[in-house]
Design a protein around this motif. Structure first.
Motif, PDB file in Angstrom:
ATOM      1  N   TYR A  80       0.829  -1.211   0.000  1.00 31.16           N
ATOM      2  CA  TYR A  80       0.000   0.000   0.000  1.00 31.16           C
ATOM      3  C   TYR A  80       0.862   1.259   0.000  1.00 31.16           C
ATOM      4  CZ  TYR A  80      -4.780  -1.698   0.397  1.00 31.16           C
ATOM      5  OH  TYR A  80      -6.007  -2.242   0.141  1.00 31.16           O
ATOM      6  N   LEU A  81       1.887   1.227   0.850  1.00 26.14           N
ATOM      7  CA  LEU A  81       2.729   2.428   0.944  1.00 26.14           C
ATOM      8  C   LEU A  81       3.389   2.740  -0.393  1.00 26.14           C
ATOM      9  CD1 LEU A  81       4.372   2.092   4.473  1.00 26.14           C
ATOM     10  CD2 LEU A  81       2.581   3.685   3.751  1.00 26.14           C
ATOM     11  N   GLY A  82       3.784   1.704  -1.113  1.00 23.44           N
ATOM     12  CA  GLY A  82       4.400   1.901  -2.428  1.00 23.44           C
ATOM     13  C   GLY A  82       3.460   2.671  -3.346  1.00 23.44           C
ATOM     14  N   ALA A  83       2.168   2.338  -3.294  1.00 22.98           N
ATOM     15  CA  ALA A  83       1.187   3.032  -4.137  1.00 22.98           C
ATOM     16  C   ALA A  83       0.947   4.456  -3.628  1.00 22.98           C
ATOM     17  CB  ALA A  83      -0.113   2.243  -4.163  1.00 22.98           C
ATOM     18  N   TRP A  84       0.917   4.617  -2.324  1.00 24.81           N
ATOM     19  CA  TRP A  84       0.655   5.947  -1.757  1.00 24.81           C
ATOM     20  C   TRP A  84       1.772   6.936  -2.082  1.00 24.81           C
ATOM     21  CZ3 TRP A  84      -1.917   5.811   3.773  1.00 24.81           C
ATOM     22  CH2 TRP A  84      -3.140   5.128   3.661  1.00 24.81           C
ATOM     23  N   ARG A  85       2.988   6.389  -2.183  1.00 18.86           N
ATOM     24  CA  ARG A  85       4.126   7.240  -2.501  1.00 18.86           C
ATOM     25  C   ARG A  85       3.855   8.023  -3.791  1.00 18.86           C
ATOM     26  NH1 ARG A  85      10.005   4.729  -3.801  1.00 18.86           N
ATOM     27  NH2 ARG A  85      11.098   6.708  -3.854  1.00 18.86           N
ATOM     28  N   LYS A  86       3.211   7.339  -4.759  1.00 23.46           N
ATOM     29  CA  LYS A  86       2.948   7.998  -6.047  1.00 23.46           C
ATOM     30  C   LYS A  86       1.965   9.156  -5.866  1.00 23.46           C
ATOM     31  CE  LYS A  86       3.895   3.804  -8.540  1.00 23.46           C
ATOM     32  NZ  LYS A  86       3.218   2.518  -8.544  1.00 23.46           N
ATOM     33  N   VAL A  87       0.989   8.967  -5.008  1.00 19.07           N
ATOM     34  CA  VAL A  87       0.029  10.044  -4.741  1.00 19.07           C
ATOM     35  C   VAL A  87       0.756  11.217  -4.107  1.00 19.07           C
ATOM     36  CG1 VAL A  87      -2.042  10.691  -3.448  1.00 19.07           C
ATOM     37  CG2 VAL A  87      -1.847   8.388  -4.405  1.00 19.07           C
ATOM     38  N   LYS A  88       1.603  10.886  -3.153  1.00 16.69           N
ATOM     39  CA  LYS A  88       2.324  11.932  -2.436  1.00 16.69           C
ATOM     40  C   LYS A  88       3.182  12.774  -3.383  1.00 16.69           C
ATOM     41  CE  LYS A  88       6.012  12.575   0.739  1.00 16.69           C
ATOM     42  NZ  LYS A  88       6.569  12.466   2.054  1.00 16.69           N
ATOM     43  N   GLU A  89       3.821  12.094  -4.335  1.00 16.63           N
ATOM     44  CA  GLU A  89       4.700  12.817  -5.260  1.00 16.63           C
ATOM     45  C   GLU A  89       3.925  13.816  -6.122  1.00 16.63           C
ATOM     46  OE1 GLU A  89       6.583   9.579  -7.213  1.00 16.63           O
ATOM     47  OE2 GLU A  89       8.072   9.326  -5.610  1.00 16.63           O
ATOM     48  N   LEU A  90       2.649  13.491  -6.374  1.00 18.68           N
ATOM     49  CA  LEU A  90       1.852  14.351  -7.244  1.00 18.68           C
ATOM     50  C   LEU A  90       1.142  15.467  -6.483  1.00 18.68           C
ATOM     51  CD1 LEU A  90       0.302  11.579  -9.489  1.00 18.68           C
ATOM     52  CD2 LEU A  90       2.051  13.228 -10.140  1.00 18.68           C
ATOM     53  N   ARG A  91       1.075  15.327  -5.194  1.00 23.31           N
ATOM     54  CA  ARG A  91       0.280  16.271  -4.417  1.00 23.31           C
ATOM     55  C   ARG A  91       1.191  17.030  -3.464  1.00 23.31           C
ATOM     56  NH1 ARG A  91      -5.392  16.651  -3.800  1.00 23.31           N
ATOM     57  NH2 ARG A  91      -5.774  17.778  -1.879  1.00 23.31           N
ATOM     58  N   GLU A  92       1.424  18.263  -3.767  1.00 23.04           N
ATOM     59  CA  GLU A  92       2.417  19.011  -3.002  1.00 23.04           C
ATOM     60  C   GLU A  92       2.029  19.114  -1.526  1.00 23.04           C
ATOM     61  OE1 GLU A  92       3.217  22.969  -4.512  1.00 23.04           O
ATOM     62  OE2 GLU A  92       4.244  23.284  -2.588  1.00 23.04           O
ATOM     63  N   GLY A  93       3.000  18.855  -0.690  1.00 23.84           N
ATOM     64  CA  GLY A  93       2.774  19.016   0.743  1.00 23.84           C
ATOM     65  C   GLY A  93       2.064  17.853   1.400  1.00 23.84           C
ATOM     66  N   ALA A  94       1.681  16.850   0.617  1.00 18.46           N
ATOM     67  CA  ALA A  94       0.956  15.721   1.232  1.00 18.46           C
ATOM     68  C   ALA A  94       1.893  14.926   2.133  1.00 18.46           C
ATOM     69  CB  ALA A  94       0.367  14.828   0.146  1.00 18.46           C
TER      70      ALA A  94
END
Ligand code: SAH
Ligand code: SF4
Ligand code: F3S
Length: 470
Positions: A80-94
């Motif tokens: 799950y964390l591997g997938a969340w990392r991608k979201v984080k990279e696209l969303r500034e400050g997440a």
């Protein structure tokens, strides 16, 4: 929530031109205790302005509340964390925060394995979450905080419950047993009961807020109160809850059979709103295995507990947890577990293949059972479990039962589903009425059972007071 490539595009779109906001998304693995903890995390974070979102793609703070009970659960965390990392990279400050039992165990090591994680907190310092989040935001640095024990004075935790009719109340934390396969005592610490007064206050508030059902939670809920002065037991708070008329259903999970005393069974019997349902893990139906698991009792003791319950409450449902392929378990010992399921006619059983866990003695024993053999045993046990559950469920045919409606059925949205006091899942067709049949969610209705399978009952709605009044 699993992410697809299209989701990531959407994250990018949603994030464009936005300054980081205060949406928090929580994903929870593991037991009800963890689910309850997540509700407290949401309550705590709302105090610093965070709003819950059900959409990971819209989250400024993503929290993974983890479970370490089996290796599979732990592996799921990193995927799950591997997938969340991608979201984080696209969303500034997440920010990504990891809490729960894997975090408690891994601490700093979690950051080594997943360096993009911003906050690691454990099971003993939930109350510190707002401060940790603010710190991570302000300093832009990673924050790892793990406590080895709960604070002496248990902090009162605000809560945002996910249901408006059924509520969890954690009444005892931790576990004082040391079953040789189990990581829980390591990640949840020693038993610590909440005070009767505090629980009563919470019960009162829940009744006032319109809740119908409460579930007392603990890793070993049957041990509730032994550490309080004066010493009390689970039966006492069941009776307290029973005095509150608005609370129609009182439940508790999970108990160790050794701590289920007659007073608790009597409280369930005598308090009309206490549900006639007992989840009592036995783990194995073989004395040598139970001894090596350090469960502290023999099969015969458990038989007596079941007999006590059924003597007093003949229709009570009894469910259990079973582990197969414990190190050194012979085929004959395994078959003793299968025979016990048939003999005691459990209403249902959670079954699992033994998974070696860090910090547990049995993980290092030399006589580990090969994976294929464990899964072979598990498959066989599951066929017997479902036959027995089917037999038990058929007892309901033709009977009219009270169901607390939980909402549309997960499998067929044309149906509603809910549970009996014995915790049986019941599905029934939505009534054809002008009023919204979903209005039955959170209501007590009566259903006549027409068919049964091993996992659920099907029936016809015969009485729905909520609709009759419209
Ligand atoms: N406190 C509860 C159980 C908590 S863990 C109790 O003692 O009854 C929930 C279930 O996970 C256990 O009942 C057990 O069946 C299973 N479990 C725990 N450790 C396990 C392991 N190492 N491998 C497989 N199943 C395990
Ligand atoms: Fe684990 Fe045993 Fe405690 Fe249950 S009683 S949480 S199985 S150590
Ligand atoms: Fe899992 Fe922790 Fe519960 S290990 S089962 S989430 S106490």
């Amino acid at each position: 929530m699993k992410l697809q490539p299209a989701d990531l595009e959407q994250v990018q779109k949603q994030a464009q031109g936005k300054t980081p906001g205060k949406n928090v998304y929580v994903e929870t693995f593991g037991c009800q205790m963890n689910k309850s903890d997540s509700e407290h995390m949401l309550g705590l974070l709302s105090e610093i302005g965070y709003n819950q979102t059900g959409d990971l793609k819209d989250a400024d703070l993503m929290i993974l509340n983890t479970c370490a009970i089996r290796e599979g659960a732990e592996d799921k965390v990193y995927s799950y964390l591997g997938a969340w990392r991608k979201v984080k990279e696209l969303r500034e400050g997440a920010l990504i925060a990891v809490g729960g039992c894997v975090a408690q165990d891994a601490g700093k090591n979690l950051i080594k394995r997943a360096p993009y994680v911003d906050i690691v907190f454990g099971t003993h310092n939930l109350h510190r979450l707002p401060e940790l989040v603010l710190k991570a935001k302000q300093d832009g640095e990673r924050v790892v905080e793990i406590f080895q024990e709960l604070p002496d004075e248990l902090p009162e935790l605000p809560v945002i419950r996910q249901s408006d009719f059924s509520a969890w109340i954690s009444v005892i934390y931790g576990c004082d047993y040391n079953c040789t396969y189990c990581i829980v005592p390591y990640v949840r610490g020693r038993e610590k009961s909440r005070s009767r007064e505090e629980i009563n206050q919470e019960l009162k508030e829940l009744a006032e807020a319109g809740y119908l059902e409460v579930t007392f939670l603990g890793q070993n809920v049957t041990a509730y109160g032994h550490d309080l002065d004066p010493q009390i037991h689970l039966g006492d708070i069941i009776r307290d809850a029973g005095k509150i008329e608005a609370l129609k259903r009182i439940r508790f999970i999970t108990g160790h059979p050794r701590d289920l005393n007659v007073e608790i069974i009597d409280a369930v019997k005598e308090v009309p709103s206490a549900c006639d349902y007992f989840h009592l893990p036995i783990q194995a139906g073989d004395d040598r295995t139970l001894r090596r698991m350090a469960r502290g009792h023999k099969v015969d003791f458990y038989r007596k507990v079941v007999e006590e319950i059924r003597n007093r409450i003949p229709d009570a449902a009894i469910t259990t947890d079973l582990i197969v392929g414990f190190p050194g378990e012979t085929q004959e010992e395994f078959l003793n577990t299968v025979r016990l399921v048939e003999e005691l006619c459990f209403d249902s059983c959670n079954t699992a293949a033994y998974s070696p866990r860090p910090h547990t003695p049995s993980a290092n024993w030399p006589d580990q059972i090969p994976e294929e053999e464990k899964y072979e045993r598990l498959r066989y046990l599951n066929t017997v479990v479902s036959e027995v559950s089917h037999r038990r469920n058929k007892r309901y045919l033709g009977k009219t039962v009270e169901v607390l409606v939980e909402g549309p059925s997960a499998r067929n949205p044309e149906r509603l589903s809910g549970r009996t006091t014995t915790n049986k899942l019941v599905n029934f067709e939505k009534p054809e009425l002008e009023t919204d049949p979903d209005a039955l969610t959170g209501k007590l209705v009566e259903v006549t059972i027409d068919s049964a399978n091993p996992w659920a009952l099907r029936g016809t709605l015969v009485n729905a007071p909520a609709l009759a009044k419209v």
